[in-house]
Structure formats: structure tokens, C-alpha cells
Scaffold this motif. Structure first.
Motif, PDB file in Angstrom:
ATOM      1  N   GLN A 102       5.954  26.709   0.159  1.00 42.31           N
ATOM      2  CA  GLN A 102       7.350  26.348   0.411  1.00 42.31           C
ATOM      3  C   GLN A 102       7.769  26.753   1.832  1.00 42.31           C
ATOM      4  O   GLN A 102       8.434  25.984   2.529  1.00 42.31           O
ATOM      5  CB  GLN A 102       8.241  27.064  -0.607  1.00 42.31           C
ATOM      6  CG  GLN A 102       9.598  26.425  -0.739  1.00 42.31           C
ATOM      7  CD  GLN A 102      10.459  27.141  -1.761  1.00 42.31           C
ATOM      8  OE1 GLN A 102      10.484  28.367  -1.806  1.00 42.31           O
ATOM      9  NE2 GLN A 102      11.148  26.393  -2.574  1.00 42.31           N
ATOM     10  N   GLU A 105       6.324  24.266   4.192  1.00 42.69           N
ATOM     11  CA  GLU A 105       7.097  23.014   4.156  1.00 42.69           C
ATOM     12  C   GLU A 105       8.402  23.159   4.922  1.00 42.69           C
ATOM     13  O   GLU A 105       8.790  22.275   5.698  1.00 42.69           O
ATOM     14  CB  GLU A 105       7.409  22.645   2.706  1.00 42.69           C
ATOM     15  CG  GLU A 105       6.253  22.022   1.974  1.00 42.69           C
ATOM     16  CD  GLU A 105       6.623  21.668   0.555  1.00 42.69           C
ATOM     17  OE1 GLU A 105       6.082  20.693   0.030  1.00 42.69           O
ATOM     18  OE2 GLU A 105       7.460  22.372  -0.044  1.00 42.69           O
ATOM     19  N   MET A 106       9.077  24.289   4.710  1.00 39.48           N
ATOM     20  CA  MET A 106      10.334  24.530   5.433  1.00 39.48           C
ATOM     21  C   MET A 106      10.112  24.457   6.934  1.00 39.48           C
ATOM     22  O   MET A 106      10.863  23.803   7.664  1.00 39.48           O
ATOM     23  CB  MET A 106      10.895  25.913   5.078  1.00 39.48           C
ATOM     24  CG  MET A 106      11.653  25.970   3.779  1.00 39.48           C
ATOM     25  SD  MET A 106      11.942  27.683   3.285  1.00 39.48           S
ATOM     26  CE  MET A 106      13.008  28.251   4.598  1.00 39.48           C
ATOM     27  N   PRO A 166      15.849  26.724  -0.320  1.00 40.30           N
ATOM     28  CA  PRO A 166      15.257  26.412   0.980  1.00 40.30           C
ATOM     29  C   PRO A 166      16.149  25.571   1.902  1.00 40.30           C
ATOM     30  O   PRO A 166      15.966  25.601   3.110  1.00 40.30           O
ATOM     31  CB  PRO A 166      13.978  25.661   0.631  1.00 40.30           C
ATOM     32  CG  PRO A 166      14.101  25.269  -0.776  1.00 40.30           C
ATOM     33  CD  PRO A 166      15.091  26.159  -1.437  1.00 40.30           C
ATOM     34  N   LEU A 167      17.108  24.848   1.333  1.00 40.91           N
ATOM     35  CA  LEU A 167      17.907  23.935   2.161  1.00 40.91           C
ATOM     36  C   LEU A 167      18.614  24.645   3.333  1.00 40.91           C
ATOM     37  O   LEU A 167      18.468  24.211   4.477  1.00 40.91           O
ATOM     38  CB  LEU A 167      18.914  23.185   1.286  1.00 40.91           C
ATOM     39  CG  LEU A 167      19.776  22.185   2.034  1.00 40.91           C
ATOM     40  CD1 LEU A 167      18.939  21.026   2.530  1.00 40.91           C
ATOM     41  CD2 LEU A 167      20.897  21.660   1.155  1.00 40.91           C
ATOM     42  N   VAL A 170      16.128  25.462   6.008  1.00 39.14           N
ATOM     43  CA  VAL A 170      15.669  24.324   6.809  1.00 39.14           C
ATOM     44  C   VAL A 170      16.733  23.965   7.852  1.00 39.14           C
ATOM     45  O   VAL A 170      16.409  23.731   9.020  1.00 39.14           O
ATOM     46  CB  VAL A 170      15.372  23.116   5.893  1.00 39.14           C
ATOM     47  CG1 VAL A 170      15.130  21.873   6.724  1.00 39.14           C
ATOM     48  CG2 VAL A 170      14.178  23.393   5.026  1.00 39.14           C
TER      49      VAL A 170
END
Lengths: 298, 271
Positions: A102, A105-106, A166-167, A170
Motif C-alpha cells: 500500500q 502504491e501511495m 491512504p487518500l 496520496v
């Protein structure tokens, strides 16, 4: 005015002594101010205060010892339930690996989004592409502001707005990537070979075509190389952002710290460091290939 | 870019049909976009969360004007000073520890290739750990307060500074050192007059640069409980006092700009 050789020597010696004295005085004063600042700083940051028991080095050492797991050679590869085995040390490995993924990905999404923003911003504030001064000024200043804003403060505010996950991480990383890369990209844009732009001007190309055929072919390798460099930085930052609730491996580290599982700190730290190390290696290889391509293409 | 044929009998690439390249490019772009979209879905970056969050964020921003000190400006200033103190102390500790390490890492000092490689890799590994992670660890070791922050800053900087110091030592000109040696002075004087005048300004400017970056990091460390301005900020964000948050952030940015200015002046004088 007796212009004898003696008096010349004397004046020189006098001037030299005066210069030396002034130099000593200056460096002495500088040293005094410096040590004053240093002393006050150490005092203010309680480095040697008795409140925390003094002996800072001893406490660091003790803590490092507490972090190391008590692995036992004979049961190293036993199952999770055996204390002293590798599996009991890394008892939650699948969850941690998912968190690591994760984090990666971030970092990737933030780097891509941030670079896109940076490309647009850099075109708007390059003096050879943007004829209007006020626009350049405004874009440059706002990039500066995003660079000075600490990541974590932004993340805290965004976590409050978007909730834990995670938003917000990001978005935070995208904004700081845009600030950092925008400035670099603008500098690259300004060093573009003007002859190709003139050729396109002469052919009657519009602004977009000028950027597409005159600027991008020259700058894309440099963009990509800086973007990859930034990806490495974002990965470390994404790991840290989790601590304030922005997702990824930082959340797991925060959880371990809440439960004071000292051994787990080290386990997660090792995972984090090896992730950063691997991605560094990968991106270094790609960057070197890009640089070679760039040189080969000229 | 390359329109010239590499050798005699192959046709120039521009003459070839552009289709294979175009198709490959389209596929690669589509694959990249799909991967990116998959990652976004995996992170649950849905448009509706984005929208609802944005409206909340808009309310936060609206409540930021006008910034106010909340009647606590003295305390805010004091914690800004504390943040600066943390940065200075952390940088000083890091320099003290990094100097010998940098010496060990320089190829010109330790000429054994394997040792050099291992040492550098070791530094690289520790360079990956961000200051914040160190701070978390040291807070749980030493309790809340600026002390943990100082040690965290130092730990995060030591590998970086050691690497920079080692590279500076490697890149210095051997000429002056040899000149000093040729005049028959002792080893210490050789270093004093051959090496130090060369590397001291470079090292000092690197240290100043790290002081700047540590001031930024120190501000953030308070959020996890390591004292300083970050603690005040965290407190105010938690109670949604965004006017005070804006005040602190503006003040902080001013301080960063001032420190950058002073350090740039000092570095320009050193260079």
C-alpha cells in the motif's frame, strides 16, 4: 615623511598586526555566539537534564538492546507459536507486506499525479514559454509555499478532512511532489535549446505544438530521471505519513508502538528499509539507462 | 530523434511504417494507465470520498481567515524557539558523530575496497529511515519531550552527513597536502594546512544546509510528541482551531524563510 625602508616595514607590520587582531576578535566573537546558541539549545532540549535520568548514551544503548529480538538458533525455523523463532518475530508478516505494498502504491500514484501537476506548473512559470510575468510570478510563489509547508501538517489537516486512510496521504505527497518537481522542471524548461522553438515558430506552430514538438522531446528524459528520484523520496515519506493516519506501513508501526512491542519496531523497520533499498536500486538502474539513452540520442 | 541510419544498407527509421511503434506505444500507455487505475481502486480513492472530503476541506480553509493567535502568541513564539533549539542541538550531535564516520568512509583514508563498500552500504541502509520513524522510536524509549526529537534528528542526519563528509574528503585536491608534506612538517600540521583549509568551508556549508532541513523536520517531529511547534499545531488541528493553525503555519514559514536567508548569506561568504 621619512620614506626609509624601516618605516615601510613598520607600517606593514602594524597593519598586519591590526588585521590579525581583528580576525582573532571576529572569530572569537563568532565562536562565543555559536557556543551560546549551542549551549542554550542543549539546555532547552533537555539533553543533559536530570528529568529523564541523564546519561543519554546509556539509555539509547539500552533501548537498542531491547529492540533486538531474542532469536534462538535451534528453533529459528519453527512455527509462530515457538518463542525465539523467526516466525514469531515476524508474526504478522502478511499484513505488513500488504501495508508495504500500500505504501508503494501511495508513493507511485502520488509521484505520477504530482509530476503531472509539476509539468503543467513548470510550463506556466518558465520564462521562455510563458510570456505573462504575473502568471509566472503567481505560479512560482505558490510552488514555493507548497515546498515550505511541512508534509505532516498538511497530512494532519487532510486526515481531518478525508478521514483515516491512504487518500489523504496520496494528496499530501502529490502536493509536495508538485512543489518540489515544479521548480526543477521549470529550470529544465528554461534551459531548452531555443533554436528548435524558433524553427517551430517559423513553421507557424501554435503554443501547444511548440511544447509538444519543441520542448518535450528535449526535456522528457530529465523529467523522468527527476521523477524517479522523487519516487524514492516519496516512498520514505509515505512510510512516515502513515504515522498520522495516512495509511501504509506507518500505521502498522504506530500500532506496534502503541502496544510497545519493541521487537516489532525492529521487524517493521527492517521491512521498511529493505523496501526503500530495493526501490532505490531499481530506480537507479532505470535512471542510469535513461541517462545513457539521453546521451545516445544526441 | 535519431533520423540517421546507423549503417549503410538499413533504411532510416523514418522511412519505416510508423504503425508498429505507434501500436506498441499505445499498448504501453494503456497498460500504465490501467495499472495506475488499479492502484487507485486498491487504495479506495473513490470520487465520492474525494468530493465529501473536499467540501469539508473547503470549510476548514474558510475558517482559516483571518488567522488569529488565540491569545497565546508568547507560547507559540517560545515553542518556535524550542524547535530551533532542537534543530541546532540535533545538527551539532550529528556533526560530532558524522565526522569520524565520514573519515572512515573516505576511500582516501580507508583504502580497503571491501571495507569501504560494506561501510557505504551500511550508511545507505540507515539513510532509508526517516527522522519521524526515529522520533517515534525514541519517544517510546525516552518519553515525550524535545530530547527524543533531538536524538531522532541526529540519527537521521548521521548517515547522510557521514556520506557527504566522506565524499568531500575523497574529492579534495591532493596537491596542497603533498606540498605541506614536501616542506617536511608533521602529520598533524599536514592535515591542518593541507586538508582543513580545503574541506572546512565545504563541510560548514553542508552543515548549514542540514541545519535548515532540520528546522523543517523538527517542526514536524512535535506532531508525534517530540516537543516544539509541531505539538502546538497538532493540538490545534485536533480541536479544529484552523484560524490558529493558519497563524502558526504563517509564522513558521516566515521563520523558515528567515533561516534560509541567513544561512544562504553565510554559505555565500564561506564559498
Amino acid at each position: 615623511m621619512s620614506a626609509g625602508p624601516n618605516s615601510v616595514v613598520e607600517t606593514f607590520e602594524l597593519a598586519r598586526r591590526r588585521a590579525l587582531r581583528r580576525q582573532w576578535l571576529q572569530s572569537g566573537l563568532g565562536l562565543l555566539v555559536f557556543s551560546l546558541i549551542l549551549g542554550v539549545s542543549f539546555q532547552r532540549s533537555q539533553l543533559f537534564s536530570s528529568e529523564i535520568g541523564g546519561d543519554p548514551l546509556g539509555r539509547i544503548g539500552e533501548f537498542l538492546v531491547r529492540m533486538t529480538p531474542s532469536l534462538q538458533g535451534e528453533v529459528l525455523f519453527e512455527s509462530r507459536s515457538t518463542p525465539g523463532s523467526l516466525a514469531s518475530w515476524y508474526y504478522d508478516l502478511p499484513v505488513w507486506l500488504a501495508a508495504i505494498w500500500q505504501t508503494i502504491e501511495m508513493a507511485i500514484i502520488a509521484t505520477v499525479l504530482g509530476s503531472l501537476g509539476a509539468v503543467v506548473a513548470s510550463l506556466l512559470c518558465a520564462s521562455n514559454l510563458m510570456p505573462w510575468r504575473p502568471v509566472r510570478f503567481i505560479v512560482r510563489r505558490s510552488l514555493e509555499v507548497t515546498r515550505t509547508m511541512p508534509d505532516l501538517v498538511l497530512a494532519l489537516i487532510l486526515v481531518a478532512a478525508f478521514g483515516v486512510g491512504p487518500l489523504p496521504g496520496v494528496i499530501t505527497l502529490s502536493i509536495s511532489t508538485m512543489g518540489g518537481l515544479g521548480k526543477l522542471f521549470a529550470e529544465i524548461n528554461e534551459e531548452v535549446d531555443p533554436r528548435q522553438l524558433e524553427a517551430l515558430d517559423a513553421a507557424g506552430a501554435g503554443t501547444l505544438n511548440k511544447i509538444r514538438y519543441g520542448v518535450f522531446p528535449q526535456v522528457l528524459p530529465a523529467y523522468a530521471s527527476y521523477g524517479l528520484l522523487r519516487l524514492e523520496g516519496n516512498l520514505a515519506a509515505a512510510g512516515a505519513l502513515g504515522i498520522v493516519g495516512a495509511g501504509g506501513i506507518g500505521l502498522e508501526l504506530q500500532r506496534a508502538i502503541t502496544y510497545t512491542e519493541y521487537n516489532t519496531y525492529l521487524a517493521i523497520l527492517i521491512l521498511m528499509v529493505s523496501m526503500i533499498f530495493l526501490i532505490d536500486l531499481l530506480s537507479e538502474t532505470i535512471r542510469h539507462r535513461l541517462i545513457r539513452l539521453d546521451e545516445g540520442g544526441q | 530523434m535519431t533520423l540517421v541510419a546507423p549503417s549503410g544498407d538499413t533504411a532510416p527509421p523514418a522511412v519505416h511504417s510508423p504503425w508498429p511503434g505507434l501500436i506498441r506505444g499505445t499498448f504501453a500507455t494503456a497498460a500504465c494507465l490501467a495499472a495506475l487505475a488499479a492502484m487507485m481502486i486498491d487504495l479506495k480513492m473513490a470520487p465520492e470520498t474525494l468530493l465529501s472530503g473536499s467540501s469539508k476541506l473547503g470549510r476548514f480553509i474558510a475558517s482559516m481567515v483571518p488567522p488569529s493567535d488565540g491569545g497565546d502568541s508568547l507560547r507559540i513564539l517560545r515553542s518556535l524557539a524550542e524547535t530551533f533549539a532542537m534543530a541546532v542541538a540535533g545538527t551539532a550531535l550529528a556533526i560530532v558523530a558524522a565526522l569520524p564516520l565520514g573519515l572512515l568512509g573516505a576511500k582516501t583514508v580507508v583504502s580497503n575496497g571491501l571495507l569501504h563498500f560494506l561501510f557505504r552500504r551500511c550508511l545507505d541502509i540507515f539513510r532509508g529511515v526517516p527522522a519521524l520513524v526515529w522520533a517515534l522510536i525514541f519517544i517510546s524509549a525516552f518519553g515525550l519531550g524535545p530530547f527524543a526529537g533531538v536524538v531522532a534528528l541526529a540519527f537521521a542526519d548521521i548517515p547522510n552527513l557521514a556520506k557527504l563528509f566522506a565524499e568531500t574528503l575523497e574529492n579534495c585536491d591532493r596537491g596542497p597536502v603533498e606540498g605541506a608534506r614536501a616542506s617536511g612538517v608533521s602529520k598533524i600540521l599536514e592535515i591542518r594546512f593541507g586538508l582543513v583549509p580545503q574541506v572546512a568551508p565545504v563541510l560548514a556549508s553542508q552543515c548549514l544546509y542540514y541545519l535548515e532541513s532540520n528546522f523543517r523536520h523538527a517542526a514536524v517531529l512535535g506532531i508525534v510528541g517530540a516537543g516544539g511547534i509541531g505539538f502546538e499545531l497538532d493540538e490545534r488541528i485536533r480541536i479544529f482551531a484552523f484560524d490558529q493553525v493558519a497563524y502558526i503555519v504563517l509564522l513558521y514559514m516566515l521563520c523558515v524563510a528567515a533561516l534560509d536567508f541567513v544561512s544562504r548569506q553565510l554559505r555565500a561568504r564561506l564559498a
